[in-house]
Design a protein around this motif. Structure first.
Motif, PDB file in Angstrom:
ATOM      1  N   CYS A 260       0.975  -1.168  -0.027  1.00 25.93           N
ATOM      2  CA  CYS A 260      -0.047   0.067   0.023  1.00 25.93           C
ATOM      3  C   CYS A 260       0.972   1.316  -0.183  1.00 25.93           C
ATOM      4  O   CYS A 260       0.700   2.408  -0.780  1.00 25.93           O
ATOM      5  CB  CYS A 260      -0.880  -0.093   1.297  1.00 25.93           C
ATOM      6  N   GLU A 272      -6.000  -0.248  -0.863  1.00 22.79           N
ATOM      7  CA  GLU A 272      -6.179  -0.737   0.299  1.00 22.79           C
ATOM      8  C   GLU A 272      -4.909  -2.225   0.160  1.00 22.79           C
ATOM      9  O   GLU A 272      -4.465  -2.599  -0.927  1.00 22.79           O
ATOM     10  CB  GLU A 272      -7.479  -1.635   0.524  1.00 22.79           C
ATOM     11  N   THR A 304      -9.805   2.216   2.024  1.00 18.66           N
ATOM     12  CA  THR A 304      -9.200   2.092   3.409  1.00 18.66           C
ATOM     13  C   THR A 304      -8.872   3.595   3.576  1.00 18.66           C
ATOM     14  O   THR A 304      -8.846   4.537   2.842  1.00 18.66           O
ATOM     15  CB  THR A 304      -8.025   1.228   3.527  1.00 18.66           C
TER      16      THR A 304
END
Length: 319
Positions: A260, A272, A304
């Protein structure tokens, strides 16, 4: 088995509801990995992941009675977001079952759509509750064990095949296997020389364990990557992967989180861990295939938060 005609038909049906996401060469990732890299940026899809495709395909296939009764989905995050958002857009009542470990942002997004949210202690319990709600009359929109859903996810591969330059190897993350089943089916038809590699994280190894066992088996889940944490794959996805995928690679959670950070720094995209895991797996692929590789990465989602990624990074001692 899902065929290219199924995928094309679904692609035409969902075209007005989803985004044809960019397919771009990534100079940053190419420099990082030492081989040409093309990324399919499915994190720019409506709802932030590829899941909108399969959810829309299934919702559009409902008959009048099914629409009236409503639908239910079980999800570690992205499928629930996609189902709830697309159901609201199509005026279908939705119930979403998620484990309490699901990302807070995913829970909040589902609640914001007006869907009924049910939380359980784990993914196994979530699937069991969804099955009970199906028995009570709701239509289950399964995250991967559904031909319409797989064909919908296959439109990712259809677009990748049409839009990318030359590729030798394509990497796709695996939770329950719906995405890789559809992508592999599309690439097998349109780019038959391309190898497709699956990627899982340690503690979310439903497909690799199924391949080792010769069929779907229940697995213990411990990965931080909830969006890849299926308690078992289905016979349908197992059949596609066993027939069409070169190998399923497994990487540690820490390397997925590092992926990430690398995607943010080198590709300038916020992904994510379900997509971050592709980078350590890509290094394994390059070691296996040697010179001349041209990689394709399906960057599957970006749902995320910075706080979540930094918490994981701190847990694993990443800087």
């Amino acid at each position: 088995m899902i065929g290219i005609s199924d995928i094309r038909a679904v692609g035409e049906r969902i075209a007005g509801h989803v985004v044809r996401t960019p397919t771009v060469a990534s100079p940053g990732l190419s420099a990082l990995l030492g081989a040409p890299v093309t990324a399919k940026l499915e994190l720019l899809q409506r709802t932030g992941s590829f899941k909108a495709r399969g959810a829309t395909a299934r919702l559009l296939a409902l008959d009048e009675a099914e629409r009236a009764a409503g639908v239910v989905a079980v999800s570690g995050g992205n499928h629930g977001i996609a189902l709830s958002v697309m159901a609201a857009a199509l005026d279908v009542k939705a119930t979403v079952v998620m484990p309490r470990s699901a990302p807070a942002r995913s829970v909040e997004t589902v609640e914001s759509t007006g869907a009924s949210l049910r939380l359980t202690d784990g993914m196994g319990e979530a699937f069991a509750l969804a099955d009970r709600l199906r028995d009570e009359g709701l239509t289950l929109v399964h995250p991967f064990d559904d031909p319409a859903v797989i064909a919908g996810q296959g439109t990712v591969g259809l677009e990748f095949a049409e839009d990318a330059g030359e590729l030798t190897d394509v990497l796709v993350s695996i939770g329950g296997g719906g995405l890789i089943s559809g992508v592999a089916a599309a690439l097998h038809a349109l780019r038959p020389g391309v190898r497709v590699w699956g990627v899982e994280t340690e503690g979310a190894e439903a497909m690799s364990q199924a391949l080792a066992a010769g069929g779907p088996v229940p697995v213990a889940l411990s990965s931080v990557v909830s969006t890849l944490s299926a308690p078992a794959v289905s016979q349908l996805t197992y059949d596609h992967v066993s027939a069409l995928v070169t190998e399923v690679l497994v990487v540690p959670d820490a390397e997925a989180v590092r992926g990430c950070l690398d995607l943010a720094e080198h590709a300038k995209v916020w992904a994510e861990p379900a997509a971050g895991c592709l980078l350590p797996a890509a290094r394994q692929v390059l070691e296996r295939v040697g010179d001349g590789a041209r990689l394709g990465l399906v960057v599957c989602g970006g749902n995320t938060t910075p706080a979540e990624v930094m918490e994981w990074a701190g847990r694993f001692g990443l800087r």
